[in-house]
Design an enzyme around this catalytic site. Structure first.
Site, PDB file in Angstrom:
ATOM      1  N   ARG A  26     -43.784  15.467  34.048  1.00 50.51           N
ATOM      2  CA  ARG A  26     -42.564  15.981  34.664  1.00 50.51           C
ATOM      3  C   ARG A  26     -42.105  15.068  35.805  1.00 50.51           C
ATOM      4  O   ARG A  26     -40.909  14.873  36.006  1.00 50.51           O
ATOM      5  CB  ARG A  26     -42.775  17.417  35.162  1.00 50.51           C
ATOM      6  CG  ARG A  26     -41.483  18.115  35.529  1.00 50.51           C
ATOM      7  CD  ARG A  26     -41.685  19.593  35.736  1.00 50.51           C
ATOM      8  NE  ARG A  26     -42.516  19.888  36.900  1.00 50.51           N
ATOM      9  CZ  ARG A  26     -42.797  21.122  37.317  1.00 50.51           C
ATOM     10  NH1 ARG A  26     -42.328  22.169  36.657  1.00 50.51           N
ATOM     11  NH2 ARG A  26     -43.560  21.331  38.376  1.00 50.51           N
ATOM     12  N   LYS A  40     -37.478  17.824  39.247  1.00 48.37           N
ATOM     13  CA  LYS A  40     -38.007  18.365  40.501  1.00 48.37           C
ATOM     14  C   LYS A  40     -37.748  17.384  41.646  1.00 48.37           C
ATOM     15  O   LYS A  40     -38.608  16.584  42.018  1.00 48.37           O
ATOM     16  CB  LYS A  40     -39.502  18.671  40.350  1.00 48.37           C
ATOM     17  CG  LYS A  40     -40.029  19.661  41.387  1.00 48.37           C
ATOM     18  CD  LYS A  40     -41.429  20.137  40.994  1.00 48.37           C
ATOM     19  CE  LYS A  40     -42.011  21.102  42.023  1.00 48.37           C
ATOM     20  NZ  LYS A  40     -41.293  22.391  42.050  1.00 48.37           N
ATOM     21  N   GLU A  84     -31.928  30.066  37.231  1.00 48.91           N
ATOM     22  CA  GLU A  84     -33.219  30.101  37.932  1.00 48.91           C
ATOM     23  C   GLU A  84     -33.284  31.297  38.881  1.00 48.91           C
ATOM     24  O   GLU A  84     -32.262  31.888  39.238  1.00 48.91           O
ATOM     25  CB  GLU A  84     -33.421  28.815  38.733  1.00 48.91           C
ATOM     26  CG  GLU A  84     -33.673  27.589  37.877  1.00 48.91           C
ATOM     27  CD  GLU A  84     -35.068  27.027  38.060  1.00 48.91           C
ATOM     28  OE1 GLU A  84     -35.965  27.470  37.327  1.00 48.91           O
ATOM     29  OE2 GLU A  84     -35.246  26.149  38.906  1.00 48.91           O
TER      30      GLU A  84
END
Length: 338
Positions: free
Chosen positions: A80, A183, A219
């Site tokens: 990620r 992220k 989210e």
């Protein structure tokens, strides 16, 4: 160390002995270095300070009943971080070097891993920043990857207890095709103001709707959202949602337990049909949601009639934590034992 109450740890920063660092220069990653300093020295024109070239990860290590140290799914965190790096034009750190750094920093700080019976864990924070000096808007030519650790307790002081969240249509976490699916720090900075507004009104988080049409669930603050209904585990599918490693794990556990899994658009009008709901992520694993208040329409949606966590949330939470602590067989190959 003698004064630490392992069972009462906050989810915050506590100093440990060492961190590890790796520099990218001249097109190559260097060797992993050990440091005892809590600070970094960077150029005033570093791209991380001006243009947001920064990405981070979060994962945990656990002390099992057998005394062994277990790291949960660090290969997924490595991949990620590579995805985040590609999105904002930073060099990709090889998975092998990422994992080597994680193992090294854990072993260097082994005395800070909370004991099994405490319910706490060692939080691991990998970070990559652009350190090369630029005044024009372009990528740096030098980068720093570092990892520090800190012992933590539950993300929410109440632990595995249902919370209330709210919908705020006049705030967005990320743009539809921006950086919401990686992220990077900018996503979290964008949510600070709305999160603070929600907290002042007694809510644990903001349940964001899709930034384009405001009709689909996105989210839930810094976490992924999921709902349970009719023996199905349902979670949103959107280009602006960060792929949560915890959510990915819960989906696999749900299938193993006989639930159907749907990753799809979740229309806001569907909320009254939810039997259970929750937010999930590394920090809290699962935080059940008891109520969703639509502040713009003064409409409350009661998810938990008795104010308690539902049976599916509890089951998934217990099963995931059992794997993380070594109390259940790791049939998925998620855990690295040191």
């Amino acid at each position: 160390m003698e004064n630490l109450n392992w069972s009462e740890l906050p989810f915050g920063y506590l100093k440990t002995n060492y961190n590890v660092r790796c520099h990218y220069k001249n097109g190559n990653w260097g060797e992993i270095e050990v440091s005892s300093s809590e600070t970094i020295d960077i150029h005033i024109a570093a791209t991380c300070l001006h243009y947001g070239q920064e990405a981070f990860e979060g994962l945990k290590a656990f002390r099992g009943k057998d005394g062994k140290i277990r790291i949960f799914r660090m290969d997924e965190n490595a991949k990620r971080m590579q995805a985040s790096s590609r999105k904002i034009l930073m060099p990709e750190l090889p998975v092998e070097k990422f994992e080597k750094a994680i193992k090294k920093v854990i072993l260097l700080n082994e005395r800070f891993i909370p004991p099994y019976e405490s319910g706490s864990s060692l939080y691991i924070r990998p970070l990559m920043i652009g350190t090369g000096a630029q005044v024009g808007v372009k990528p740096a030519d030098e980068y720093l990857f570092l990892v520090f650790v800190t012992p933590v307790g539950p993300y929410y002081k109440t632990g595995f207890q249902p919370c209330k969240v709210c919908i705020m249509r006049h705030h967005d976490r990320a743009a539809p095709y921006g950086t919401g699916n990686v992220k990077v720090g900018g996503n979290y900075a964008a949510g600070l103001y709305a999160g603070q507004l929600a907290a002042r009104q007694g809510y644990a988080a903001v349940l964001y709707l899709d930034p384009k049409d405001k009709i689909f669930i996105d989210e839930c603050g810094p976490a992924n959202f999921f709902a349970i209904k009719e023996n199905k585990y349902i979670t949103p599918d959107s280009s602006s949602i960060l792929p949560s490693i915890t959510n990915k794990s819960l989906m696999q556990l749900a299938r193993q337990e006989g639930l159907s899994v749907e990753q799809r658009e979740m229309y806001i009008g569907e909320i009254p049909t939810y039997e259970e709901a929750g937010e999930c992520g590394t920090a809290a694993v699962i935080t059940p949601i008891s109520q969703i208040d639509d502040l713009d329409q003064s409409k409350p949606y009661i998810i938990s009639k008795d104010g308690k966590a539902g049976p599916v949330c509890r089951m998934l939470y217990d099963k995931l934590r059992a794997i993380q602590y070594g109390d259940a067989p790791d049939v998925f190959g998620w855990v690295t034992v040191l």
